[in-house]
Design a protein around this motif. Structure first.
Motif, PDB file in Angstrom:
ATOM      1  N   ARG A 151       1.782   8.407   5.345  1.00  0.00           N
ATOM      2  CA  ARG A 151       2.237   8.310   6.741  1.00  0.00           C
ATOM      3  C   ARG A 151       3.661   8.815   6.911  1.00  0.00           C
ATOM      4  O   ARG A 151       3.993   9.447   7.914  1.00  0.00           O
ATOM      5  N   TRP A 152       4.517   8.533   5.943  1.00  0.00           N
ATOM      6  CA  TRP A 152       5.898   9.015   6.040  1.00  0.00           C
ATOM      7  C   TRP A 152       5.961  10.536   5.901  1.00  0.00           C
ATOM      8  O   TRP A 152       6.795  11.178   6.531  1.00  0.00           O
ATOM      9  N   ARG A 153       5.098  11.094   5.053  1.00  0.00           N
ATOM     10  CA  ARG A 153       5.064  12.556   4.936  1.00  0.00           C
ATOM     11  C   ARG A 153       4.607  13.189   6.246  1.00  0.00           C
ATOM     12  O   ARG A 153       5.161  14.209   6.690  1.00  0.00           O
ATOM     13  N   ASP A 179       0.859  -1.182   0.000  1.00  0.00           N
ATOM     14  CA  ASP A 179       0.000   0.000   0.000  1.00  0.00           C
ATOM     15  C   ASP A 179       0.899   1.236   0.000  1.00  0.00           C
ATOM     16  O   ASP A 179       1.095   1.907   1.013  1.00  0.00           O
ATOM     17  N   TYR A 180       1.447   1.558  -1.186  1.00  0.00           N
ATOM     18  CA  TYR A 180       2.460   2.599  -1.276  1.00  0.00           C
ATOM     19  C   TYR A 180       1.886   3.994  -1.037  1.00  0.00           C
ATOM     20  O   TYR A 180       2.579   4.875  -0.512  1.00  0.00           O
ATOM     21  N   GLU A 181       0.653   4.226  -1.432  1.00  0.00           N
ATOM     22  CA  GLU A 181       0.042   5.539  -1.189  1.00  0.00           C
ATOM     23  C   GLU A 181      -0.101   5.803   0.309  1.00  0.00           C
ATOM     24  O   GLU A 181       0.189   6.909   0.786  1.00  0.00           O
ATOM     25  N   GLU A 235       8.364   5.643  -6.850  1.00  0.00           N
ATOM     26  CA  GLU A 235       8.800   4.891  -8.027  1.00  0.00           C
ATOM     27  C   GLU A 235       7.957   3.652  -8.221  1.00  0.00           C
ATOM     28  O   GLU A 235       7.625   3.279  -9.368  1.00  0.00           O
ATOM     29  N   ARG A 236       7.586   2.988  -7.126  1.00  0.00           N
ATOM     30  CA  ARG A 236       6.729   1.801  -7.227  1.00  0.00           C
ATOM     31  C   ARG A 236       5.357   2.170  -7.804  1.00  0.00           C
ATOM     32  O   ARG A 236       4.727   1.352  -8.488  1.00  0.00           O
ATOM     33  N   LEU A 237       4.921   3.410  -7.526  1.00  0.00           N
ATOM     34  CA  LEU A 237       3.622   3.856  -8.044  1.00  0.00           C
ATOM     35  C   LEU A 237       3.736   4.466  -9.436  1.00  0.00           C
ATOM     36  O   LEU A 237       2.730   4.836 -10.049  1.00  0.00           O
ATOM     37  N   GLY A 238       4.975   4.619  -9.919  1.00  0.00           N
ATOM     38  CA  GLY A 238       5.167   5.210 -11.232  1.00  0.00           C
ATOM     39  C   GLY A 238       5.084   6.714 -11.229  1.00  0.00           C
ATOM     40  O   GLY A 238       4.831   7.327 -12.278  1.00  0.00           O
ATOM     41  N   ILE A 239       5.310   7.329 -10.072  1.00  0.00           N
ATOM     42  CA  ILE A 239       5.266   8.789  -9.970  1.00  0.00           C
ATOM     43  C   ILE A 239       6.674   9.330 -10.115  1.00  0.00           C
ATOM     44  O   ILE A 239       7.619   8.826  -9.512  1.00  0.00           O
TER      45      ILE A 239
END
Length: 415
Positions: free
Chosen positions: A256-258, A249-251, A282-286
Motif C-alpha cells: 500500500r505504501w508503494r 501485516d508488513y507485506e 527489516e521486520r520481514l527480514g528483507i
C-alpha cells in the motif's frame, strides 16, 4: 480592500465616460438637424414634379392621345404618388438638447450598482481578504499561530461559504490539537466542494487517527467511497498501510505504501513512506537494498508491442524499435524508454523507473502515461519520415502484474 475598490472605480470610469460622451455633442447635433429641416426643399420639388407631369397628361388628352377615362386614372395615380412622397416629409418637432438627460445619471448609477453586485457575488473579495490577513501576520513580528487561527475563525463567520476559509482552518485545527473542530471544518469544506476523493481521504485519515488508528465502520465507509472514485488515492493508501503495519501485516503495508508513493507529489511525505517501507522490510527480514530495486520495478507499465501485418514488408528485421512512456501533458522528458528490434516483435517489455532517462523524470511520478512506439530503420532517436509508429493514450501506472499488459500496435507511417 481600498486599493481594490479604487481599481474597480478606475475601470468603471471609461464606461461612464462613454455614457456621457453623446450628451456633449447633443446641442450641435440638434442645431444641425434644425438647419437641415429649415432648408429642406424636397416637398416643393415633389409638388413641382407633380405639376409638370399633370401638365404633360393634360396636353396628351388635348391631342387625343388618351381619352378621359385614361386621363382620370393617370391623374389619380399622380395624386396618390404625391401624397406618398409628401407624407414621409412630415416631421415631429425637435426636442431640446437637454431632453432625456435625467436618464443618463440613472443608467450610470445602474451600471455602477450592477457591477458592484456582480463582483460581490462572483468576485474574489473574500480571497483577497484572506491574502491580506496572511500578509499582515507575516509582517507582524508578534504574530502567532493562535492569532492567525482567531482571524480565520472571524472570517469563517463573515464568509461561511468560502471554501478557502475552511481549507485554511482545517490544518490549523489539526496542528493545534483540535481534531473535532478540524473534522467540522473538513465537513463544511466537503459540503461546499462536493464529495471529491482528496477531501474524503483527508476526512477518513483524520477520523482514523481520532479513533486510535482503527478502521471503524465510519472510516471504512469513507475509505470505500474514496477508492471507488480513485483507486490510487495516496492519502487513503498511506493510511491503510499504517493500519496494516500496526497489525503486523508488513507485506500489505509495503504494497500500500508503494502504491501511495507512486502517486504522491510531496517530497516530505514521500520520504516518510520510504522510511516506513524500509522498516517494514527489516521486520520481514528483507535486505533494504534488494527491496529498493524491487520497489523501483513494482510501479510501471507492462507493454505488449506488435506490428500490423500490412506494414511487415515496409521494414527490415534489424530496424530499431523505441518503446517510450511520456507524461500526458508532454511537459517532461521521456519517463521510460526501452529499445528492441523488429525481429523480436511481438514483444512484451516493462517500463518502470529502471528504464528512466533521468532521475527527475520517472514513470512512478505520474498516474497515467501515453505509450509511444516507433520503428526507426536508421536507428536514430529523432523521428524521421518513413518511420513506423503506434501509440496508446491514458495508460494507468501501478503495480506491475504478469497477467496485465497494455497493447500497442504499430500501424502507421510517420510522414
Amino acid at each position: 480592500m481600498t486599493p481594490l475598490w479604487i481599481a474597480i472605480a478606475l475601470l468603471l470610469l471609461p464606461a461612464l465616460w462613454l455614457l456621457v460622451a453623446p450628451m456633449r455633442g447633443s446641442r450641435v447635433l440638434r442645431d444641425q438637424l434644425h438647419h437641415f429641416e429649415a432648408n429642406d426643399t424636397s416637398a416643393e420639388q415633389n409638388v413641382a414634379i407633380f405639376r409638370r407631369r399633370l401638365a404633360s397628361l393634360e396636353a396628351a388628352r388635348e391631342r387625343g392621345d388618351i381619352d378621359d377615362a385614361r386621363f382620370a386614372e393617370d391623374r389619380l395615380e399622380l395624386e396618390r404618388s404625391l401624397l406618398e412622397d409628401t407624407a414621409v416629409q412630415t416631421k415631429r418637432p425637435l426636442k431640446t438638447a437637454t431632453a432625456g438627460r435625467i436618464v443618463v445619471p440613472l443608467v450610470m448609477i445602474a451600471v455602477v450598482g450592477a457591477s458592484t453586485f456582480w463582483y460581490q457575488q462572483h468576485g474574489a473579495e473574500g480571497d483577497l481578504t484572506l491574502y491580506a490577513i496572511q500578509q499582515e501576520l507575516r509582517s507582524d513580528p508578534d504574530s502567532s499561530l493562535e492569532m492567525y487561527l482567531e482571524r480565520m475563525e472571524a472570517e469563517a463567520e463573515r464568509q461561511p461559504n468560502n471554501p478557502n476559509v475552511w481549507s485554511a482552518l482545517f490544518p490549523l485545527y489539526r496542528e493545534t490539537g483540535q481534531p473535532d473542530k478540524a473534522d467540522n471544518a473538513l465537513e463544511r469544506l466537503i459540503a461546499i466542494e462536493g464529495r471529491i476523493p482528496p477531501l474524503l481521504a483527508q476526512l477518513a485519515q483524520l477520523r482514523f487517527f481520532m479513533a486510535g488508528r482503527e478502521l471503524t465502520p465510519d472510516v471504512q465507509s469513507l475509505v470505500d467511497e474514496t477508492l471507488e472514485q480513485d483507486p490510487r488515492q495516496p492519502t487513503v493508501l498511506g493510511m491503510l498501510g499504517v493500519y496494516a503495519f500496526d497489525n503486523g501485516d508488513y507485506e500489505a503495508a509495503i504494497d500500500r505504501w508503494r502504491r501511495a508513493l507512486a502517486n504522491i507529489e510531496d517530497s516530505n511525505t514521500a520520504s516518510s513512506l520510504r522510511e516506513g517501507i524500509r522498516v517494514a522490510q527489516e521486520r520481514l527480514g528483507i535486505t533494504p537494498e534488494i527491496a529498493d530495486v524491487d520497489a523501483a520495478q513494482s510501479q510501471g507499465v507492462r507493454v505488449t508491442v506488435s506490428l500490423d501485418q500490412t506494414l511487415v514488408d515496409n521494414v527490415e528485421d534489424g530496424a530499431t524499435v523505441f518503446i517510450t512512456a511520456r507524461d500526458m501533458e508532454g511537459e517532461l522528458p521521456p519517463l521510460a524508454v526501452v529499445r528492441g528490434q523488429v525481429s523480436e516483435l511481438p514483444m512484451t517489455v516493462v517500463l518502470d523507473d529502471t528504464a528512466a532517462m533521468s532521475p527527475e523524470a520517472q514513470i512512478s511520478q505520474v498516474r497515467e502515461v501515453r505509450l509511444m512506439v516507433r520503428v526507426s530503420p536508421s536507428g536514430q532517436a529523432t523521428p524521421q519520415p518513413g518511420d513506423l509508429f503506434g501509440d496508446l493514450e491514458s495508460v494507468s501506472v501501478g503495480p506491475i502484474s504478469e497477467d496485465d499488459a497494455a497493447t500497442v500496435i504499430i500501424d502507421r507511417i510517420f510522414e
